[in-house]
Write a protein that holds these residues in place. Structure first.
Motif, PDB file in Angstrom:
ATOM      1  N   THR A 106       0.882  -1.316   0.097  1.00  0.00           N
ATOM      2  CA  THR A 106      -0.156   0.069   0.089  1.00  0.00           C
ATOM      3  C   THR A 106       0.954   1.341   0.121  1.00  0.00           C
ATOM      4  O   THR A 106       1.856   1.054   0.667  1.00  0.00           O
ATOM      5  N   VAL A 108       0.352   5.379   0.589  1.00  0.00           N
ATOM      6  CA  VAL A 108      -0.352   6.377   1.124  1.00  0.00           C
ATOM      7  C   VAL A 108       0.390   7.398   1.355  1.00  0.00           C
ATOM      8  O   VAL A 108       1.455   7.464   2.166  1.00  0.00           O
ATOM      9  N   SER A 141      -3.825   7.386  -2.380  1.00  0.00           N
ATOM     10  CA  SER A 141      -3.761   5.934  -1.978  1.00  0.00           C
ATOM     11  C   SER A 141      -3.628   4.901  -3.095  1.00  0.00           C
ATOM     12  O   SER A 141      -4.321   5.014  -4.170  1.00  0.00           O
ATOM     13  N   ASN A 170       2.884   4.444   4.374  1.00  0.00           N
ATOM     14  CA  ASN A 170       2.213   5.516   4.630  1.00  0.00           C
ATOM     15  C   ASN A 170       3.179   6.514   5.164  1.00  0.00           C
ATOM     16  O   ASN A 170       4.217   6.442   5.324  1.00  0.00           O
ATOM     17  N   THR A 448      -7.801   8.892   6.691  1.00  0.00           N
ATOM     18  CA  THR A 448      -7.238   7.813   5.724  1.00  0.00           C
ATOM     19  C   THR A 448      -6.577   6.686   6.660  1.00  0.00           C
ATOM     20  O   THR A 448      -5.853   7.095   7.570  1.00  0.00           O
ATOM     21  N   GLY A 452      -5.081   2.217   3.065  1.00  0.00           N
ATOM     22  CA  GLY A 452      -5.295   3.106   2.057  1.00  0.00           C
ATOM     23  C   GLY A 452      -6.833   3.577   1.776  1.00  0.00           C
ATOM     24  O   GLY A 452      -7.032   4.335   0.952  1.00  0.00           O
ATOM     25  N   SER A 454     -10.286   5.205   2.882  1.00  0.00           N
ATOM     26  CA  SER A 454     -10.682   6.662   3.513  1.00  0.00           C
ATOM     27  C   SER A 454     -12.134   6.594   3.720  1.00  0.00           C
ATOM     28  O   SER A 454     -12.859   6.157   3.002  1.00  0.00           O
TER      29      SER A 454
END
Length: 839
Positions: A106, A108, A141, A170, A448, A452, A454
């Protein structure tokens, strides 16, 4: 001998088959698998190939009889990470290959503006070929498989493009450098703005922000709407002050929102002041048609203005002063994560004089002595508190209060004949006043998540309170009497409370699902009286529940599909409405993108037109009850495309829209008649933009046709709508010359049908005056260690062409067949000197 050999071969083959098909008896208790196969090899004359050490790890307990070796092996190996195959006469036992599960990563992060730390919503970002758009928090994301390093390309309109590399995780923060910065930092070898994402990314979508508007003519109090009116498909001719007409939509079918609440529209007779303070505006999205299921319930266009969040780095004071208004804004960082913004605008003298109210000679008969005394004042106030989290979370509270008041006092002196044929001096006094108050507020929290996904929760309130009065009095010098001909008062209040919960879910690399739930409450008050006798007293409240689901799916690197469904349950009319919506985007090459969209739309708070016996138009907000006022419905068809290369953009949008459920009230001799109709709009927008050596030029052409049909038409056919205009051309240019910035814009419109009376409208007798307006601006940028700013002059309507506002005139009856047209003139020759400072 040959026969003996044949018989021998048959007997040998039969014996082999018997051996193969012989039954196998097994009875084991925790016996290693390798030993079992060795035993079978000796006992049944079989051949095996296997890893002795590997099979020794598996203990078998079984007691069963099998008809064949294959059946025995399948049973014994069942549940073990082993399998077998037969090669000639040899059974090969091998371990199963474990399927390597793909690793999911992921990515972000958020995009902010350099210097202010403002999150940049609706920025475009590409990661290893995947494209996405940041949300209102400036957050992006992605989901990836087996790839943890990404080549990133981030862009935002008005900022330099950023190329970088990121790793999975992230908390990434990308900082974009705005092109409109202090003189010491200007890089003239790059583009003024990132233009590729401005138009053409989606059907009917135009993205704008304050960077483009900085140096346009009239850039002070009205830069937001001056910028909007220069875009294709948004009507500029007519200078309608309190509504936007997009792709020929009837008045009230398009919606403007600021920070999530509705701007219902102040009357704003002075077009140099917009209903949104430019200091507060950060980003603008214009959805002209064919938009997705997550948008508001209207049948026209949507203009979504996102406000600034305020600086969290250092306090700032911004001051704007011109020869009409004072505009100021203060930014106060509360800590490293939050900020408070305060902004205020106020006119400091009456902006209207007698010379600003004119009427063309070809619209009246005879010579009258007319004296006009107008008055206008305006003020508004904004306050916003925002809190930004390290992980991209955003909380804000935003509030707006605005008010304006317009008064017009007209005295008309003329001679008329009495019954005896004698000329009598007569005076008609016309007093008109409109007072409006706009209120709006939003509380928003967006989060968020680490995966990822939201979520956001938004609660909004907005209201418009409008009061209108008209008094007309005749007096005769001979009789010395006053006769009141009109004494009307009206109040029209509309408000909306909404709560919206929305979730964006990443469903793999290619799919994003949006799910939202919204509750909306609308209140309406409508009262009208004449000579103190009340004939309308309406107070209504309507509730509805909206649920929407939207799936964005990237079919391959070139083709993407967005399918959505919006469900509305109107408790006011006790009916359910389903609105499916679909769009396709195809990147034919690196430079060419094609878009198509289709959708159904409904609108539950509508603006109904009222035509009086003098031929005047009024518009009032009403709630659709499917009785006297039907729910508006519309279908949009949009096709478009864009071609982009370095420093050049060309786009085209074609559309066809059908609207059903229009309501028109005809007021004649104190009787009201209600008629229903429909309309259709179709046309094409062309847009081209070229950047060169730090300069920028763009041009657009709109070709359109809007027709309507109402039940009172004598012939069963469509007629031109009052907002119908065939051609509109717009050209604008921005030029940097050292510390000076020059800009100019020109708009030509072929004109609307202008009907002198309602009967002329019925018979389609009209004039069609065209529209011309040239604006120019010269700005000198100031810069020092302690402050920055600008000194400039904007000249609106440089050539002082007389233009007519759309639906902004009053008809005063002269006699039974003729009227005098009092028109609050569209912007005349208006020089605006201004000073802009930032500390």
């Amino acid at each position: 001998m040959k026969q003996v050999i044949t018989i021998f071969i048959c007997i040998w083959s039969l014996s082999i088959s018997v051996v193969k098909a012989q039954s196998i008896e097994v009875d084991y208790l925790s016996k290693p698998l390798n030993e079992i196969l060795v035993e079978w090899r000796e006992q049944y004359n079989l051949q095996f190939s296997f890893n002795d050490a590997l099979l020794a790890n598996y203990k078998i307990s079984i007691k069963q009889s099998f008809k064949s070796t294959d059946e025995a092996l399948k049973t014994i190996l069942k549940g073990l990470p082993l399998d077998f195959e037969k090669n000639d006469e040899v059974y090969i036992i091998f371990p199963l290959k474990k399927e390597k599960k793909p690793k999911h990563y992921t990515l972000v992060g958020k995009i902010i503006e350099k210097g202010s730390g403002e999150p940049l919503p609706f920025s475009h970002i590409m990661a290893n070929g995947q494209q996405s758009v940041t949300d209102i928090k400036g957050v992006f994301s992605f989901n990836f498989s087996d790839d943890s390093v990404y080549q990133i390309k981030a862009s935002h309109l008005g900022c330099y493009i950023l190329d970088t590399t990121l790793v999975a995780g992230n908390g990434h923060t990308l900082v974009l450098n705005p092109s409109a910065v202090g003189i010491k930092e200007v890089v003239v070898t790059n583009n003024i703005v990132e233009k590729a994402t401005q138009i053409g990314e989606e059907s009917g979508l135009t993205s704008l922000n304050h960077h483009i508007a900085n140096y346009l003519p009239g850039n002070g109090d009205n830069s937001v709407f001056n910028l909007l009116r220069l875009q294709p498909g948004i009507l500029a001719a007519g200078e309608q002050p309190n509504d936007l007409i997009i792709w020929g939509g009837p008045e009230g079918t398009s919606r403007v929102t600021f920070d999530g609440f509705t701007i219902w529209g102040l009357k704003n007779f002075n077009d140099n002041i917009s209903a949104v303070n430019p200091y507060m505006a950060k980003n603008i999205e214009v959805h002209k048609g064919g938009y997705g299921a997550s948008n508001d319930d209207v049948v026209g266009g949507i203009v979504r203005i996102t406000g600034k969040n305020g600086s969290t780095i250092k306090p700032g004071v911004n001051l704007f002063l011109n020869n009409q208004t004072l505009n100021g804004m203060v930014e106060l960082p509360m800590n490293k994560k939050s900020s408070l913004m305060l902004a205020f605008r106020q006119t400091y003298y009456n902006l209207f004089g007698s010379e600003d109210i004119e009427y063309p000679n070809n619209m009246m008969i005879g010579s009258d002595n007319i004296t006009e005394t107008p008055a206008y004042d305006f003020r508004d106030f904004n306050v916003k508190y925002s809190l930004q989290g390290d992980n991209g979370d955003l909380f804000y509270m935003s509030m707006l209060y605005g008010a304006d008041n317009f008064e017009l006092d007209v005295d008309r002196q003329f001679k008329r004949e009495n019954k005896q044929g004698q000329e009598v001096d007569t005076n008609v006094n016309h007093e008109q006043e409109e007072d409006n108050k706009q209120i709006g507020s939003t509380v928003f929290y967006g989060k968020t998540w680490s995966n990822g996904h939201s979520s956001s929760l938004k609660a909004s309130y907005s209201a418009l309170k409008s009061n209108y009065s008209l008094r007309r009095e005749d007096s005769s010098a001979r009789r010395n009497v006053n006769l009141v001909k009109r004494d009307d008062n009206a109040q029209n209040d509309v408000s909306e409370v909404s709560v919206n919960w929305e979730n964006n879910l990443l469903a793999g690399e290619k799919q994003t699902i949006t799910v939202g739930l919204e509750w909306i409450n609308n209140d309406l008050v409508l009262t009208e009286d004449s000579f103190g006798i009340e004939y309308i007293n309406l107070s209504e409240r309507a509730n509805r529940l909206a649920l929407y689901v939207q799936d964005r799916f990237r079919i391959n690197q070139r083709l993407s599909l967005t399918a959505g469904l919006r469900y509305n349950h109107s408790f006011f009319v006790n009916k359910v409405y389903f609105d499916p919506r679909l769009s396709l985007s195809f990147r034919a090459s690196g430079n060419i993108k094609l878009n198509a969209s289709w959708g159904r739309y409904h609108q539950f708070v509508v603006k109904s037109s009222i035509d009086d016996e003098d031929g005047n138009y009024l518009y009032t907000w009403t709630l659709a009850d499917n009785d006297e006022v039907p729910v508006l419905s519309s279908t949009h068809y949009v096709l478009g495309g864009a071609y982009t290369r370095q420093k050049f953009l060309f786009s085209i949008d074609t559309y066809f829209k059908e609207n059903d459920g229009l309501t028109r009230f005809i007021r004649y001799r104190q009787n009201d008649f209600i008629f229903y109709g429909d309309s259709r709009s179709y046309g094409v927008d062309l847009y081209a933009k070229q950047d060169f050596k730090g300069h920028s030029i763009w041009a657009s052409y709109s070709l359109g046709k809007t027709e309507e049909h109402f039940s009172y038409f004598e012939e069963d056919g469509y007629r031109r709508s009052s907002q119908d205009q065939r051609h509109e051309v717009k050209v604008a240019g921005l030029f940097n010359i050292g510390s000076f910035h020059l800009s100019a814009s020109y708009i030509y419109g072929s004109g609307f049908p202008f009907f002198k009376s309602f009967q002329d409208y019925v018979n389609q007798r009209y004039t069609e005056p065209n529209y011309n307006r040239l604006d120019a601006s010269l700005v000198y940028r100031l810069s020092s260690q302690k402050f920055s700013g600008e000194v400039g002059i904007s000249v609106l309507n440089v050539t002082d062409v007389y233009n007519i506002k759309y639906n902004q005139f009053s008809r005063i009856p002269k006699d039974q067949t003729n009227s005098v047209f009092i028109n609050s003139e569209a912007v005349p020759f208006t020089p605006l000197l201004y000073l802009k400072l930032s500390f």
